[in-house]
Scaffold this active site. Structure first.
Site, PDB file in Angstrom:
ATOM      1  N   GLU A  36       0.884  -1.153   0.000  1.00 52.26           N
ATOM      2  CA  GLU A  36       0.000   0.000   0.000  1.00 52.26           C
ATOM      3  C   GLU A  36       0.926   1.208   0.000  1.00 52.26           C
ATOM      4  OE1 GLU A  36      -2.647  -0.570   3.346  1.00 52.26           O
ATOM      5  OE2 GLU A  36      -3.519   1.396   2.904  1.00 52.26           O
ATOM      6  N   ARG A 262       4.465 -12.820  10.008  1.00 44.06           N
ATOM      7  CA  ARG A 262       5.159 -11.551   9.867  1.00 44.06           C
ATOM      8  C   ARG A 262       6.525 -11.617  10.521  1.00 44.06           C
ATOM      9  NH1 ARG A 262       2.934  -6.257   9.599  1.00 44.06           N
ATOM     10  NH2 ARG A 262       1.102  -6.641   8.348  1.00 44.06           N
ATOM     11  N   LYS A 272       3.852   0.844   9.853  1.00 45.77           N
ATOM     12  CA  LYS A 272       4.077   2.028   9.024  1.00 45.77           C
ATOM     13  C   LYS A 272       3.430   3.270   9.624  1.00 45.77           C
ATOM     14  CE  LYS A 272       2.788   0.087   5.118  1.00 45.77           C
ATOM     15  NZ  LYS A 272       2.334  -0.054   3.728  1.00 45.77           N
TER      16      LYS A 272
HETATM   17  P1  ATP Z   1       2.430  -2.310   8.349  1.00 45.96           P
HETATM   18  O1  ATP Z   1       1.548  -3.170   9.189  1.00 45.96           O
HETATM   19  O2  ATP Z   1       3.869  -2.351   8.732  1.00 45.96           O
HETATM   20  O3  ATP Z   1       1.942  -0.913   8.238  1.00 45.96           O
HETATM   21  P2  ATP Z   1       1.219  -3.387   5.999  1.00 45.96           P
HETATM   22  O4  ATP Z   1       0.968  -4.821   6.129  1.00 45.96           O
HETATM   23  O5  ATP Z   1       0.069  -2.474   6.157  1.00 45.96           O
HETATM   24  O6  ATP Z   1       2.437  -2.969   6.917  1.00 45.96           O
HETATM   25  P3  ATP Z   1       1.470  -3.390   3.159  1.00 45.96           P
HETATM   26  O7  ATP Z   1       1.972  -2.300   2.309  1.00 45.96           O
HETATM   27  O8  ATP Z   1       0.032  -3.727   3.110  1.00 45.96           O
HETATM   28  O9  ATP Z   1       1.911  -3.051   4.643  1.00 45.96           O
HETATM   29  O10 ATP Z   1       2.347  -4.687   2.960  1.00 45.96           O
HETATM   30  C1  ATP Z   1       2.683  -5.258   1.715  1.00 45.96           C
HETATM   31  C2  ATP Z   1       3.028  -6.692   1.912  1.00 45.96           C
HETATM   32  O11 ATP Z   1       4.082  -6.849   2.867  1.00 45.96           O
HETATM   33  C3  ATP Z   1       1.857  -7.487   2.441  1.00 45.96           C
HETATM   34  O12 ATP Z   1       1.757  -8.699   1.693  1.00 45.96           O
HETATM   35  C4  ATP Z   1       2.199  -7.752   3.869  1.00 45.96           C
HETATM   36  O13 ATP Z   1       1.631  -8.953   4.293  1.00 45.96           O
HETATM   37  C5  ATP Z   1       3.718  -7.782   3.857  1.00 45.96           C
HETATM   38  N1  ATP Z   1       4.276  -7.387   5.147  1.00 45.96           N
HETATM   39  C6  ATP Z   1       4.050  -6.239   5.819  1.00 45.96           C
HETATM   40  N2  ATP Z   1       4.695  -6.238   7.010  1.00 45.96           N
HETATM   41  C7  ATP Z   1       5.360  -7.427   7.090  1.00 45.96           C
HETATM   42  C8  ATP Z   1       6.199  -8.030   8.075  1.00 45.96           C
HETATM   43  N3  ATP Z   1       6.491  -7.425   9.225  1.00 45.96           N
HETATM   44  N4  ATP Z   1       6.694  -9.250   7.811  1.00 45.96           N
HETATM   45  C9  ATP Z   1       6.419  -9.872   6.655  1.00 45.96           C
HETATM   46  N5  ATP Z   1       5.639  -9.365   5.692  1.00 45.96           N
HETATM   47  C10 ATP Z   1       5.097  -8.147   5.893  1.00 45.96           C
HETATM   48 MG    MG Z   2      -1.667  -3.479   4.834  1.00 47.18          MG
END
Ligand code: ATP
Ligand code: MG
Length: 562
Positions: A36, A262, A272
């Site tokens: 995102e 994760r 984020k």
């Molecule tokens: P955050 O929770 O840190 O704000 P998010 O999951 O909202 O992150 P996205 O941009 O939606 O961030 O993530 C893109 C991809 O990265 C998704 O497939 C998500 O599952 C993966 N991802 C995000 N954080 C992690 C993590 N800590 N470990 C492994 N994969 C992750």
């Molecule tokens: Mg997300």
């Protein structure tokens, strides 16, 4: 894929293998990384990126980069650009396959209209509060909306009206009509569209209704022919919903979603939203502050991308969330830099040494190997003279027994140079040490056959040509090991480490002026450092400490003895 690499496959790879062998999908394997664009990527994302790109590559398939840009309010092109740069830096390419969920807004709209016609979606005029209240709880069934059973043609008309723009935000939403008593709350008539009069970074003002992530995600995968939609565990109970949508739309070969844990790192905060907060509050110097867990931050810190890939491979994937120690990541950083980083001598806290038996004005050139771990790294020339600097911590006036560094009457070797003995400690009026008066042994030059050995070897610089440098020493940004577990009444700012950054004025050998941005250097006995990409110049060298040498003094001593 060779048989060897198949051995010990993790469960994600095992699923992919099974699907390809049973013919559930025909090649190629297609995966996607779906960020995102609402912030910078962090080390957790690196795990997802390595899996998505790694698995596709292992099967000769391909990976799409798809921005999930369904929330115009939080998204920005700055983030899009940084995400692109970070993935490339990690060593992966999506070639020309850069997609956006917003590319599919029209198709999603048509599909939504199709579901309405099938009696599987309806326009709800309850307020957002009512919708959430009537959703029920895990043990209590939800309450159907009074608008749930309105006729198809009214639903179509209202949906059209939502799209046209005359209605204010929140006036109505489109919901899937599934089951208000479903044990999985995600299946209780989830919202598919909401009205949002907001400018979108790609579609501009074309739309005033935006699809929810849950409505957009599975269909976006399907449109792109994704075979394996790999994501983190929190989406596990969204999978039934994604599958429901794909089934109702009769999409052939729907993707298989596989969830993994994760990455959580000790002393590190990954959300984020909170990272943005840190930046906005000025608690760090930006997204690329070397203390940040963002890829742009750790790049500036000097972590090599190869070390991150090795780390992600080593930690593997599982079905339960846990925490990985930061020291595990640092181990892979050291491993890589130990192989590749040229060695230089830098004194972080200088103490002057005068060699009283060295002729005034005489300068001698000494060969110094650039990297004992790399036979091709070659040597450089350093100079030696009457006035030198050593590390203040390497001298003790009144040393404990096993202190093999310098003290009155004791000898040490100066790395690549001579053995010196300390004869006199010159003090300032306040009692602090001004300088040491030493003598050198002319027959002890480093590398000379039959040379004497002494227990301690110290790094040093030559006063006549050393270079002043700013060196930034980092430790963890937070003092708490598990930043996912913040006590009630506190927030993450209560655990900021006041000592996460210390800046020192150091003295280094002249070679540090030629340091290259993006490369790592070992400052002997201190650790690995990299020129700061923003502030370094040959005239004003500024370095970031990437990681310390973990080795004990005894081990270092052994390695540098010659
Ligand atoms: P955050 O929770 O840190 O704000 P998010 O999951 O909202 O992150 P996205 O941009 O939606 O961030 O993530 C893109 C991809 O990265 C998704 O497939 C998500 O599952 C993966 N991802 C995000 N954080 C992690 C993590 N800590 N470990 C492994 N994969 C992750
Ligand atoms: Mg997300």
């Amino acid at each position: 894929m060779s048989d060897e690499t198949r051995l010990g496959l993790d469960f994600v790879r095992q699923w992919v293998k099974d699907d390809m062998e049973t013919g559930r999908f025909s090649p190629p394997v297609v995966t996607r990384f779906p960020p995102e664009p609402n912030g910078y990527l962090h080390i957790g994302h690196a795990k997802a990126i390595c899996l998505d790109f790694g698995i596709a590559t292992e099967w000769g398939g391909r990976t799409n980069l798809r921005f999930d840009d369904t929330n115009p309010v939080k998204e920005d092109v700055e983030y899009v650009d940084s995400i692109r740069q970070d993935i490339q830096w990690l060593g992966f390419t999506w070639e020309d396959r850069e997609f956006y969920a917003s590319d599919y807004f029209e198709q999603l709209y048509e599909w939504a209209a199709f579901l309405i016609k099938e009696g599987l979606a309806y326009v709800d005029e309850q307020s957002p509060e009512e919708i959430s209240q009537n959703r029920g709880t895990p043990t209590l069934a939800g309450k159907p909306s009074p608008f749930r059973d309105r006729p198809v043609d009214i639903n179509l008309e209202l949906f059209q009206k939502m799209k046209e723009g005359s209605l204010p935000d929140g006036a109505m939403v489109l919901r899937a009509k599934i089951d208000m008593a479903h044990p999985n709350l995600n299946m209780r008539d989830p919202v598919m569209y909401r009205i949002k009069h907001a400018h979108h970074h790609r579609t501009g003002d074309t739309w005033c209704i935006y699809p929810m992530y849950d409505w957009a995600h599975g269909q976006s995968d399907a449109i792109e022919g994704v075979t394996h939609s790999i994501c983190t565990l929190e989406f596990e109970n969204h999978r039934p919903l994604y599958n429901w949508f794909l089934e109702q739309l009769e999409i052939p070969h729907p993707p298989r979603q596989i969830e993994f844990n994760r990455l959580n790192l000790s002393f590190t905060m990954m959300s984020k939203r909170k990272l943005l907060d840190l930046v906005q509050k000025g608690l760090v110097k930006g997204w690329d502050d070397p203390r940040m867990p963002t890829l742009t931050g750790i790049r500036r810190r000097g972590y090599p991308p190869s070390a991150i890939r090795a780390f992600v491979t080593a930690i593997g994937v599982s079905k339960t969330d846990g925490m990985i120690e930061l020291s595990a990541l640092e181990y892979y950083v050291r491993e890589e830099l130990n192989r590749t980083a040229p060695r230089v001598m830098v004194v972080l806290n200088p103490l002057k040494v005068v060699l009283t038996n060295w002729p005034v004005g005489k300068v001698e050139s000494l060969p110094a190997d650039n990297n004992p771990e790399d036979g091709n790294a070659g040597t450089r020339t350093i100079t030696f003279g009457r006035e030198l600097y050593i590390e203040a911590e390497d001298f003790l006036e009144d040393p404990p027994k096993k202190f093999f560094r310098l003290s009155p009457g004791k000898e040490v070797r100066l790395k690549h140079g001579y053995i010196i003995a300390c004869n006199e400690v010159v003090k300032n009026t306040d009692g602090s040490i001004a300088e040491l008066r030493c003598t050198y042994d002319p027959d002890s030059r480093s590398g000379e056959a039959g040379g004497r050995k002494v227990k301690g070897t110290l790094h040093w610089v030559h006063a006549a040509d050393c270079v002043e440098a700013e060196v930034r020493l980092y430790s963890t940004l937070f003092t708490k090991r598990d930043m996912g577990d913040i006590e009630e009444g506190k927030d993450y700012t209560d655990y900021l480490n006041p000592e996460s950054l210390t800046t020192v004025r150091a003295l280094g050998e002249p070679a540090i002026r030629q340091a290259k941005i993006g490369l790592g250097y070992q400052f002997l006995r201190h650790g690995y450092f990299t020129p700061d990409s923003e502030h370094f110049s040959p005239e004003v060298p500024v370095f970031n400490r990437t990681v310390t040498l973990k080795d004990t003094w005894a081990k270092i001593e052994k390695r540098t003895e010659n």
